[in-house]
Enzyme design. Structure first.
Site, short mmCIF file in Angstrom:
data_model
loop_
_atom_site.label_atom_id
_atom_site.label_comp_id
_atom_site.label_asym_id
_atom_site.label_seq_id
_atom_site.Cartn_x
_atom_site.Cartn_y
_atom_site.Cartn_z
N LYS A 1 34.50 29.72 40.08
CA LYS A 1 35.61 30.40 39.41
C LYS A 1 36.31 29.55 38.36
O LYS A 1 36.95 30.08 37.46
CB LYS A 1 36.62 30.88 40.44
CG LYS A 1 35.98 31.87 41.40
CD LYS A 1 36.92 32.93 41.81
CE LYS A 1 36.18 33.91 42.69
NZ LYS A 1 36.50 35.25 42.36
N SER B 1 44.77 34.65 46.60
CA SER B 1 45.06 33.82 47.77
C SER B 1 43.95 32.79 48.00
O SER B 1 43.89 32.17 49.05
CB SER B 1 45.20 34.70 49.02
OG SER B 1 44.02 35.45 49.21
#
Length: 133
Positions: A43, A64
């Site tokens: 990511k 989260s």
């Protein structure tokens, strides 16, 4: 724009996996070791790219997990400020990485998509009022 900010990760092959995937054809699988990347996930690549394309001084996101860490680290590396909306039940290790290790501001909300979106919109509105568009 990514190269100075991400690790170059290894690529592996595996004959056993090739055999299972090929079903008689000459298919070859390549496995990218993105677990070796900063934050332990791919990511960071998308986060760095998106942050580089943004003219904003503040980046607001909601997550989260790995996306939250990627945005927080990306902002730290690129000299921007990150505000991350995290559900109140987020794992402590993730909150600590985002806030303490990577320096993002963390704001907690209820653990629903509606709460995340509402808080994110409120933060964007607040930043626009404070700094202008």
């Amino acid at each position: 724009r990514l190269q100075p900010h991400v690790h170059r990760t290894r690529v592996f092959t595996c004959d056993q996996l090739d055999q299972r995937a090929s079903h008689g054809s000459a298919r070859k699988l390549f496995l990218k070791a993105e677990h070796e990347q900063k934050i332990g996930a791919f990511k960071i690549r998308g986060a760095i790219n998106a942050i580089c394309l943004s003219a904003a001084d503040y980046i607001v996101t909601q997550s989260s997990g790995n996306h939250a860490q990627a945005i927080a680290l990306g902002c730290k590396l690129l000299g921007k400020k990150a505000v991350v909306v995290m559900p109140e039940d987020s794992p402590g290790v993730k909150v600590s990485a985002v806030r303490d290790t990577y320096g993002a501001e963390v704001r907690f909300c209820k653990a629903t998509q509606e709460a995340r979106e509402a808080m994110s919109a409120d933060i964007v509105r607040e930043l626009r009022e404070k700094f202008g568009e």
